[in-house]
Design a protein around this motif. Structure first.
Motif, short mmCIF file in Angstrom:
data_model
loop_
_atom_site.label_atom_id
_atom_site.label_comp_id
_atom_site.label_asym_id
_atom_site.label_seq_id
_atom_site.Cartn_x
_atom_site.Cartn_y
_atom_site.Cartn_z
N UNK A 97 0.83 -1.21 0.00
CA UNK A 97 0.00 0.00 0.00
C UNK A 97 0.87 1.26 0.00
N UNK A 98 1.98 1.25 0.74
CA UNK A 98 2.89 2.40 0.73
C UNK A 98 3.39 2.64 -0.69
N UNK A 148 0.69 6.85 -6.56
CA UNK A 148 -0.49 7.70 -6.81
C UNK A 148 -0.15 9.17 -6.65
N UNK A 149 0.74 9.48 -5.72
CA UNK A 149 1.13 10.89 -5.52
C UNK A 149 1.87 11.47 -6.70
N UNK A 196 -7.19 17.95 -5.22
CA UNK A 196 -6.65 18.30 -3.90
C UNK A 196 -7.12 17.40 -2.76
N UNK A 197 -8.40 17.06 -2.74
CA UNK A 197 -8.92 16.20 -1.66
C UNK A 197 -8.28 14.81 -1.75
N UNK A 252 -2.29 11.50 3.77
CA UNK A 252 -2.65 11.11 5.13
C UNK A 252 -2.49 9.60 5.33
N UNK A 253 -2.98 8.81 4.36
CA UNK A 253 -2.81 7.37 4.44
C UNK A 253 -1.32 7.01 4.46
N UNK A 254 -0.57 7.64 3.58
CA UNK A 254 0.87 7.35 3.48
C UNK A 254 1.58 7.66 4.79
N UNK A 255 1.28 8.79 5.39
CA UNK A 255 1.91 9.15 6.66
C UNK A 255 1.56 8.14 7.75
N UNK A 256 0.30 7.70 7.77
CA UNK A 256 -0.11 6.71 8.78
C UNK A 256 0.68 5.41 8.64
#
Length: 174
Positions: free
Chosen positions: A107-108, A114-115, A121-122, A129-133
């Motif tokens: 997933x990372x 994807x980035x 923007x959303x 946010x998902x990546x940071x988690x």
């Protein structure tokens, strides 16, 4: 000081989890069959006895494999440097954690890819946010066990919502 890249594989900090947990079939990529949970017969301690000649010995699949750092992260972060070889009671738990951490790291990898796209923007914010988690979290065995029915599912639903934005081959090589 920044944290090390969680997707960087460091076999010296692993316990040869891929050589234990993964299965393979005799064929073009592997010289013999191996069942999951069966240590590879080429394993010597935490190292491959034929590592410097894997391709010549019939194991190009091992050369091509990259756990994306899941093995070293499981051993160091989840099990504090312990090994299934010196603590056999940990074998099943380490294999399960390795499998789950491979899903976290998959997933990372997908979120990072994807980035690189032009997201709204959303969607960009949600992706970050998902990546940071995933990158900043210190995982435990129970959290990894719950990952696939919790956070992984949320991320997969997020990717589904991007299906019109993602290239057709986005998931192909990951």
């Amino acid at each position: 000081m920044s944290q090390p890249d969680p997707l960087k594989t460091d076999c010296s900090k692993c316990a040869a989890l891929c050589c234990l947990a993964l299965a393979f079939d005799k064929g073009r990529d592997f010289a013999f069959d191996k069942n999951p949970g069966e240590p590879c017969r080429n394993l010597s301690g935490h190292s491959c006895a034929i590592h410097d000649r894997l391709t010549e010995e019939g194991f190009p699949g091992c050369v091509a494999y990259d756990c994306l750092g899941a093995g070293n992260r499981v051993v160091q972060e989840v099990f504090g440097g312990q090994s299934w070889q010196t603590e056999p009671r940990l074998t099943r738990a380490m294999m399960e954690a390795f499998s789950a951490m491979r899903e976290v790291h998959k997933r990372i990898d997908l979120l990072r890819a994807a980035l690189s796209l032009s997201l709204e923007p959303h969607a960009d914010r949600t992706c970050r946010e998902f990546l940071a988690r995933l990158e900043e979290h210190r995982w435990s065995g129970p959290e990894l066990n719950a990952f696939e029915v919790g956070l992984a599912l949320e991320i997969d639903i997020f990717f589904y919502s991007l299906q019109d934005v993602l290239p057709e081959d986005f998931f192909a090589d990951r």
